[in-house]
Design a protein around this motif. Sequence first.
Motif, PDB file in Angstrom:
ATOM      1  N   VAL A  68       0.755  -1.154  -0.152  1.00  0.00           N
ATOM      2  CA  VAL A  68       0.066   0.055   0.037  1.00  0.00           C
ATOM      3  C   VAL A  68       0.921   1.276   0.084  1.00  0.00           C
ATOM      4  O   VAL A  68       0.539   2.273  -0.813  1.00  0.00           O
ATOM      5  CB  VAL A  68      -1.041   0.177   1.219  1.00  0.00           C
ATOM      6  CG1 VAL A  68      -1.613   1.269   1.455  1.00  0.00           C
ATOM      7  CG2 VAL A  68      -2.031  -1.023   1.133  1.00  0.00           C
ATOM      8  N   SER A  70       3.863   1.420  -0.970  1.00  0.00           N
ATOM      9  CA  SER A  70       4.732   1.407  -2.210  1.00  0.00           C
ATOM     10  C   SER A  70       3.839   2.067  -3.601  1.00  0.00           C
ATOM     11  O   SER A  70       4.276   2.864  -4.210  1.00  0.00           O
ATOM     12  CB  SER A  70       5.258   0.232  -2.604  1.00  0.00           C
ATOM     13  OG  SER A  70       6.303  -0.109  -1.787  1.00  0.00           O
ATOM     14  N   ALA A  71       2.421   1.656  -3.502  1.00  0.00           N
ATOM     15  CA  ALA A  71       1.414   2.257  -4.398  1.00  0.00           C
ATOM     16  C   ALA A  71       1.233   3.673  -4.365  1.00  0.00           C
ATOM     17  O   ALA A  71       0.762   4.135  -5.331  1.00  0.00           O
ATOM     18  CB  ALA A  71       0.602   1.166  -4.505  1.00  0.00           C
ATOM     19  N   THR A  72       0.846   3.977  -3.078  1.00  0.00           N
ATOM     20  CA  THR A  72       0.195   5.229  -2.799  1.00  0.00           C
ATOM     21  C   THR A  72       1.158   6.257  -2.142  1.00  0.00           C
ATOM     22  O   THR A  72       0.909   7.556  -2.431  1.00  0.00           O
ATOM     23  CB  THR A  72      -0.837   4.899  -1.703  1.00  0.00           C
ATOM     24  OG1 THR A  72      -0.443   4.771  -0.541  1.00  0.00           O
ATOM     25  CG2 THR A  72      -1.824   3.939  -2.274  1.00  0.00           C
ATOM     26  N   ASP A  74       1.376   7.115   0.603  1.00  0.00           N
ATOM     27  CA  ASP A  74       0.586   7.655   1.708  1.00  0.00           C
ATOM     28  C   ASP A  74       0.896   6.689   2.894  1.00  0.00           C
ATOM     29  O   ASP A  74       0.128   5.563   3.207  1.00  0.00           O
ATOM     30  CB  ASP A  74      -0.898   7.604   1.573  1.00  0.00           C
ATOM     31  CG  ASP A  74      -1.822   8.577   2.618  1.00  0.00           C
ATOM     32  OD1 ASP A  74      -1.367   8.604   3.666  1.00  0.00           O
ATOM     33  OD2 ASP A  74      -2.889   8.900   2.204  1.00  0.00           O
ATOM     34  N   LEU A  77      -2.322   5.326   4.988  1.00  0.00           N
ATOM     35  CA  LEU A  77      -2.864   3.964   4.601  1.00  0.00           C
ATOM     36  C   LEU A  77      -2.319   2.979   4.998  1.00  0.00           C
ATOM     37  O   LEU A  77      -2.949   1.838   5.188  1.00  0.00           O
ATOM     38  CB  LEU A  77      -3.150   4.286   3.250  1.00  0.00           C
ATOM     39  CG  LEU A  77      -3.743   5.227   2.449  1.00  0.00           C
ATOM     40  CD1 LEU A  77      -3.815   5.111   0.749  1.00  0.00           C
ATOM     41  CD2 LEU A  77      -5.400   5.347   3.055  1.00  0.00           C
TER      42      LEU A  77
END
Length: 247
Positions: A68, A70-72, A74, A77
Amino acid sequence: MVDVFKVKYDYHNIKALLKARAMDVDGAHLLLDAGRVPADKLAKIVMEGAYDQLPPALAAAAKEASEVLSATGDPQLGDFVLDRAYYAEMLSAAQATRSDFLVRYVRATIDAANLRSAVRTLRMQKGGDFLRRVLFEGGTVKTESILSAALGGNLEEPFRTTELKAAAELGAEAARGGNLTKFEKACDDAVTAFAAGAKRVPFGVEAVIGYLVAKEIEFTAVRIIMSSRMAGIGGDTIRERLREAYV
């Protein structure tokens, strides 16, 4: 039984390590070597992404939070993922001990966490979707009841029959811009008051649980005093922030 109190240090360390890795800095000084997994070993596992070496629930949460983040990009999260897994694993560990008292203590802790989440969400003027994401299952008060009460402007109602009754009343005020420090203290004091019931049980695991809770409270008091002194906060304000002692 001791694992119930160790679990949170594992999750704290995972949070620190994932954020440090994302920022390409050394997070070793942020680690607390009090969990089930030695801090230096945990650091190596996160660096290598070898999450399968961790206890199953922690491994799954760490891997998901890493993905999460790495993808966002944020960190909040990622924290949501880890916090949900933390409370679920803490409750599972308590249930495995077959101690009704310990299970009720953990449920009270989850109730307090949910009340805090509701108050912070309202103060930030976030909506129901956000609140639903930051509430945790496993407490004595159902998450849907908290969600409905918070959005309906009657946050106190779901907690009226729990140890958090007074804290919820302060929370309703804090949600409208009132004193957040008093509310936070009331939440911790309510959980401590429940744990203090262990003193009324002369034999059994309750005495050990009470001792562990008491040590946690002492550590919290030291952290509050030290951080407040470093920030130049006066003695009277520090006293207001200190939680009730387990005696």
